[in-house]
Write an enzyme that holds these catalytic residues in place. Structure first.
Site, PDB file in Angstrom:
ATOM      1  N   GLY A  14       0.787  -1.244   0.000  1.00 28.10           N
ATOM      2  CA  GLY A  14       0.000   0.000   0.000  1.00 28.10           C
ATOM      3  C   GLY A  14       0.812   1.282   0.000  1.00 28.10           C
ATOM      4  O   GLY A  14       0.271   2.348   0.267  1.00 28.10           O
ATOM      5  N   SER A  20       1.685   8.212   1.844  1.00 27.95           N
ATOM      6  CA  SER A  20       0.872   7.025   2.160  1.00 27.95           C
ATOM      7  C   SER A  20       0.977   6.622   3.628  1.00 27.95           C
ATOM      8  O   SER A  20       2.067   6.670   4.226  1.00 27.95           O
ATOM      9  CB  SER A  20       1.339   5.822   1.321  1.00 27.95           C
ATOM     10  OG  SER A  20       1.145   6.047  -0.039  1.00 27.95           O
ATOM     11  N   ILE A  21      -0.142   6.174   4.170  1.00 24.50           N
ATOM     12  CA  ILE A  21      -0.141   5.639   5.536  1.00 24.50           C
ATOM     13  C   ILE A  21       0.845   4.465   5.630  1.00 24.50           C
ATOM     14  O   ILE A  21       1.577   4.334   6.614  1.00 24.50           O
ATOM     15  CB  ILE A  21      -1.575   5.216   5.925  1.00 24.50           C
ATOM     16  CG1 ILE A  21      -2.422   6.488   6.147  1.00 24.50           C
ATOM     17  CG2 ILE A  21      -1.579   4.343   7.173  1.00 24.50           C
ATOM     18  CD1 ILE A  21      -3.906   6.252   6.310  1.00 24.50           C
ATOM     19  N   VAL A  66      -3.694  -6.676  -6.207  1.00 25.05           N
ATOM     20  CA  VAL A  66      -4.293  -7.744  -5.398  1.00 25.05           C
ATOM     21  C   VAL A  66      -5.376  -8.521  -6.155  1.00 25.05           C
ATOM     22  O   VAL A  66      -5.793  -9.585  -5.711  1.00 25.05           O
ATOM     23  CB  VAL A  66      -4.850  -7.238  -4.048  1.00 25.05           C
ATOM     24  CG1 VAL A  66      -3.733  -6.765  -3.149  1.00 25.05           C
ATOM     25  CG2 VAL A  66      -5.918  -6.170  -4.247  1.00 25.05           C
ATOM     26  N   ALA A  96     -12.325   2.136  -4.813  1.00 22.40           N
ATOM     27  CA  ALA A  96     -13.699   2.006  -5.325  1.00 22.40           C
ATOM     28  C   ALA A  96     -13.750   2.823  -6.611  1.00 22.40           C
ATOM     29  O   ALA A  96     -13.132   3.896  -6.682  1.00 22.40           O
ATOM     30  CB  ALA A  96     -14.713   2.535  -4.326  1.00 22.40           C
ATOM     31  N   TYR A 156     -18.455   9.345   2.563  1.00 27.79           N
ATOM     32  CA  TYR A 156     -17.635   8.124   2.573  1.00 27.79           C
ATOM     33  C   TYR A 156     -18.304   7.026   1.739  1.00 27.79           C
ATOM     34  O   TYR A 156     -17.654   6.118   1.248  1.00 27.79           O
ATOM     35  CB  TYR A 156     -17.363   7.666   4.010  1.00 27.79           C
ATOM     36  CG  TYR A 156     -16.141   6.795   4.127  1.00 27.79           C
ATOM     37  CD1 TYR A 156     -14.908   7.213   3.621  1.00 27.79           C
ATOM     38  CD2 TYR A 156     -16.204   5.546   4.727  1.00 27.79           C
ATOM     39  CE1 TYR A 156     -13.786   6.405   3.711  1.00 27.79           C
ATOM     40  CE2 TYR A 156     -15.080   4.740   4.836  1.00 27.79           C
ATOM     41  CZ  TYR A 156     -13.877   5.169   4.324  1.00 27.79           C
ATOM     42  OH  TYR A 156     -12.768   4.363   4.423  1.00 27.79           O
ATOM     43  N   LYS A 163     -15.653  -1.015   4.632  1.00 31.75           N
ATOM     44  CA  LYS A 163     -14.815  -1.030   5.845  1.00 31.75           C
ATOM     45  C   LYS A 163     -15.506  -1.803   6.972  1.00 31.75           C
ATOM     46  O   LYS A 163     -14.838  -2.436   7.796  1.00 31.75           O
ATOM     47  CB  LYS A 163     -14.490   0.393   6.300  1.00 31.75           C
ATOM     48  CG  LYS A 163     -13.560   1.161   5.359  1.00 31.75           C
ATOM     49  CD  LYS A 163     -12.183   0.542   5.202  1.00 31.75           C
ATOM     50  CE  LYS A 163     -11.200   1.502   4.533  1.00 31.75           C
ATOM     51  NZ  LYS A 163      -9.938   0.833   4.145  1.00 31.75           N
ATOM     52  N   ILE A 192      -6.358  11.798   6.871  1.00 35.47           N
ATOM     53  CA  ILE A 192      -5.007  12.227   6.502  1.00 35.47           C
ATOM     54  C   ILE A 192      -5.023  12.430   4.988  1.00 35.47           C
ATOM     55  O   ILE A 192      -5.504  11.549   4.258  1.00 35.47           O
ATOM     56  CB  ILE A 192      -3.962  11.145   6.861  1.00 35.47           C
ATOM     57  CG1 ILE A 192      -3.989  10.843   8.370  1.00 35.47           C
ATOM     58  CG2 ILE A 192      -2.568  11.571   6.413  1.00 35.47           C
ATOM     59  CD1 ILE A 192      -3.092   9.674   8.798  1.00 35.47           C
ATOM     60  N   THR A 194      -4.095  11.937   1.642  1.00 28.85           N
ATOM     61  CA  THR A 194      -3.280  11.021   0.837  1.00 28.85           C
ATOM     62  C   THR A 194      -3.935  10.952  -0.541  1.00 28.85           C
ATOM     63  O   THR A 194      -5.012  11.518  -0.750  1.00 28.85           O
ATOM     64  CB  THR A 194      -3.292   9.605   1.441  1.00 28.85           C
ATOM     65  OG1 THR A 194      -4.666   9.156   1.457  1.00 28.85           O
ATOM     66  CG2 THR A 194      -2.736   9.565   2.845  1.00 28.85           C
ATOM     67  N   ALA A 196      -5.441   8.337  -1.956  1.00 31.06           N
ATOM     68  CA  ALA A 196      -6.746   7.660  -1.857  1.00 31.06           C
ATOM     69  C   ALA A 196      -7.785   8.607  -1.233  1.00 31.06           C
ATOM     70  O   ALA A 196      -8.926   8.674  -1.692  1.00 31.06           O
ATOM     71  CB  ALA A 196      -6.621   6.389  -1.021  1.00 31.06           C
TER      72      ALA A 196
HETATM   73  P1  NAP Z   1      -2.736   5.847  -0.623  1.00 34.94           P
HETATM   74  O1  NAP Z   1      -1.417   6.406  -0.287  1.00 34.94           O
HETATM   75  O2  NAP Z   1      -3.365   6.297  -1.901  1.00 34.94           O
HETATM   76  O3  NAP Z   1      -2.648   4.272  -0.558  1.00 34.94           O
HETATM   77  C1  NAP Z   1      -3.618   3.429  -1.140  1.00 34.94           C
HETATM   78  C2  NAP Z   1      -2.861   2.328  -1.832  1.00 34.94           C
HETATM   79  O4  NAP Z   1      -3.732   1.343  -2.360  1.00 34.94           O
HETATM   80  C3  NAP Z   1      -2.045   2.835  -3.011  1.00 34.94           C
HETATM   81  O5  NAP Z   1      -0.721   2.372  -2.888  1.00 34.94           O
HETATM   82  C4  NAP Z   1      -2.741   2.202  -4.204  1.00 34.94           C
HETATM   83  O6  NAP Z   1      -1.878   2.065  -5.314  1.00 34.94           O
HETATM   84  C5  NAP Z   1      -3.134   0.885  -3.566  1.00 34.94           C
HETATM   85  N1  NAP Z   1      -4.054   0.089  -4.364  1.00 34.94           N
HETATM   86  C6  NAP Z   1      -5.237   0.452  -4.923  1.00 34.94           C
HETATM   87  N2  NAP Z   1      -5.738  -0.586  -5.636  1.00 34.94           N
HETATM   88  C7  NAP Z   1      -4.858  -1.620  -5.499  1.00 34.94           C
HETATM   89  C8  NAP Z   1      -4.807  -2.936  -6.001  1.00 34.94           C
HETATM   90  N3  NAP Z   1      -5.762  -3.435  -6.814  1.00 34.94           N
HETATM   91  N4  NAP Z   1      -3.765  -3.737  -5.659  1.00 34.94           N
HETATM   92  C9  NAP Z   1      -2.771  -3.260  -4.867  1.00 34.94           C
HETATM   93  N5  NAP Z   1      -2.746  -2.008  -4.382  1.00 34.94           N
HETATM   94  C10 NAP Z   1      -3.785  -1.196  -4.687  1.00 34.94           C
HETATM   95  O7  NAP Z   1      -3.822   6.210   0.502  1.00 34.94           O
HETATM   96  P2  NAP Z   1      -3.880   5.912   2.081  1.00 34.94           P
HETATM   97  O8  NAP Z   1      -4.792   6.945   2.623  1.00 34.94           O
HETATM   98  O9  NAP Z   1      -2.535   5.731   2.638  1.00 34.94           O
HETATM   99  O10 NAP Z   1      -4.698   4.544   2.111  1.00 34.94           O
HETATM  100  C11 NAP Z   1      -4.248   3.381   2.759  1.00 34.94           C
HETATM  101  C12 NAP Z   1      -5.381   2.735   3.547  1.00 34.94           C
HETATM  102  O11 NAP Z   1      -5.703   3.582   4.650  1.00 34.94           O
HETATM  103  C13 NAP Z   1      -6.684   2.515   2.780  1.00 34.94           C
HETATM  104  O12 NAP Z   1      -7.249   1.281   3.166  1.00 34.94           O
HETATM  105  C14 NAP Z   1      -7.563   3.658   3.294  1.00 34.94           C
HETATM  106  O13 NAP Z   1      -8.939   3.363   3.189  1.00 34.94           O
HETATM  107  C15 NAP Z   1      -7.112   3.687   4.741  1.00 34.94           C
HETATM  108  N6  NAP Z   1      -7.447   4.898   5.492  1.00 34.94           N
HETATM  109  C16 NAP Z   1      -7.077   6.116   5.021  1.00 34.94           C
HETATM  110  C17 NAP Z   1      -7.397   7.249   5.761  1.00 34.94           C
HETATM  111  C18 NAP Z   1      -7.027   8.622   5.271  1.00 34.94           C
HETATM  112  O14 NAP Z   1      -7.591   9.596   5.782  1.00 34.94           O
HETATM  113  N7  NAP Z   1      -6.098   8.764   4.338  1.00 34.94           N
HETATM  114  C19 NAP Z   1      -8.082   7.130   6.976  1.00 34.94           C
HETATM  115  C20 NAP Z   1      -8.429   5.862   7.429  1.00 34.94           C
HETATM  116  C21 NAP Z   1      -8.102   4.754   6.671  1.00 34.94           C
HETATM  117  P3  NAP Z   1      -1.754   3.307  -6.382  1.00 34.94           P
HETATM  118  O15 NAP Z   1      -1.765   4.583  -5.614  1.00 34.94           O
HETATM  119  O16 NAP Z   1      -0.495   3.048  -7.086  1.00 34.94           O
HETATM  120  O17 NAP Z   1      -2.997   3.270  -7.229  1.00 34.94           O
END
Ligand code: NAP
Length: 255
Positions: A14, A20-21, A66, A96, A156, A163, A192, A194, A196
């Site tokens: 991820g 990224s987180i 994945v 999504a 959301y 989730k 945060i 990011t 996504a």
């Molecule tokens: P992020 O940096 O955009 O990370 C999301 C990652 O998912 C990216 O590396 C993306 O790859 C990857 N991804 C998407 N489809 C995929 C697939 N089919 N196979 C493999 N990898 C795939 O955003 P993030 O905010 O850190 O998100 C990480 C997690 O934290 C997510 O589950 C998100 O729901 C959760 N989360 C985020 C927040 C927030 O506020 N940011 C809060 C709570 C939870 P590409 O970018 O290369 O497409």
């Protein structure tokens, strides 16, 4: 930082970029002495992920979509060859389709729902299945959820039920794998900015609302999430499983 993860081998799924987180977690795992395998989604993502993987001296960097079974199997086979075991993994991905994410749950397409559920939830179950044989001495599986799976958070949308399913999977995996000393937990960070998160409408308003409502008027950083993740995969957390760990400055008690 103390080397609480010295000798441990972990998989990080991820990392898209330095916001990224998963990157905040990878940095914390590395600082605590763990050796880390890292994946990137596509050739487009590779040039952003490779320099980060170098910074944490990752000995194994592999492509992983994945939804691609072959890549998933190849990844776990490579881990087996390289280390013969896995101590922990972090699943930090979600997706999504845009139209489904922007619209009401009521209007979500069948295909969009299945895609979101497959990438954001089922993939964690599949990883647990593949990691189990590599965790003969126990281990820890971590995923990343959000409060919108517990309560309705405006905008959301379809990610809410996805989730909720992911958090349900954490409980059942935790129950089923507990006998093997494999612990399963979810991180639940506050908002945060990011890549996504940029796909969620009015996200900056959400950050502002959280800052207004939380006791300290703050939002978490990826390093805050990393600190919790590094604790959860360490032996100090050996009796913590099935948890949803909020790193949200207390927002979940306020709503
Ligand atoms: P992020 O940096 O955009 O990370 C999301 C990652 O998912 C990216 O590396 C993306 O790859 C990857 N991804 C998407 N489809 C995929 C697939 N089919 N196979 C493999 N990898 C795939 O955003 P993030 O905010 O850190 O998100 C990480 C997690 O934290 C997510 O589950 C998100 O729901 C959760 N989360 C985020 C927040 C927030 O506020 N940011 C809060 C709570 C939870 P590409 O970018 O290369 O497409």
């Amino acid at each position: 930082m103390m080397e609480t993860l010295a000798g441990k081998k972990g998989l990080i799924v991820g990392i898209a970029n330095e916001n990224s987180i998963a990157w905040g977690c990878a940095r914390a795992f590395h600082a605590a002495g763990a050796e880390l395998a890292v994946t990137y989604l596509s050739e487009k993502a590779r040039p952003f992920v490779l320099p980060l993987a170098e910074k944490i001296k990752s000995p194994l960097v592999m492509p992983l979509d994945v939804q691609n079974d072959e890549q998933m199997n190849d990844l776990f086979a490579a881990i087996k060859t390289k280390w013969g075991k896995l101590d922990f993994l972090l699943h930090s991905i979600a997706f999504a389709p845009k139209d489904d994410l922007k619209g009401r749950v009521t209007d979500c397409s069948h295909e969009g729902f299945l895609t979101a559920m497959d990438i954001s939830c089922y993939s964690f179950i599949k990883m647990a299945h593949l990691a189990e044989p590599l965790m003969a001495d126990g281990g820890c599986l971590l995923t990343t959820s959000y409060y919108g799976g517990q309560q309705v958070v405006e905008h959301y949308n379809v990610m809410g039920p996805v989730k909720a399913a992911l958090e349900g999977a954490v409980k059942y995996l935790s129950y089923e794998l507990g006998e093997k000393k494999i612990r399963v937990n979810a991180l639940s960070p506050g908002p945060i900015l990011t890549r996504a998160a940029g796909g969620i409408a009015n996200f900056e308003d959400l950050i502002a609302e959280v800052k207004r409502k939380t006791p300290g008027h703050e939002v978490p950083t990826i390093d805050d999430v990393g600190a919790m993740a590094a604790f959860l995969v360490s032996d100090s957390a050996r009796h913590i499983s099935g948890n949803i760990s909020y790193i949200d400055c207390g927002y979940h008690i306020i709503g």
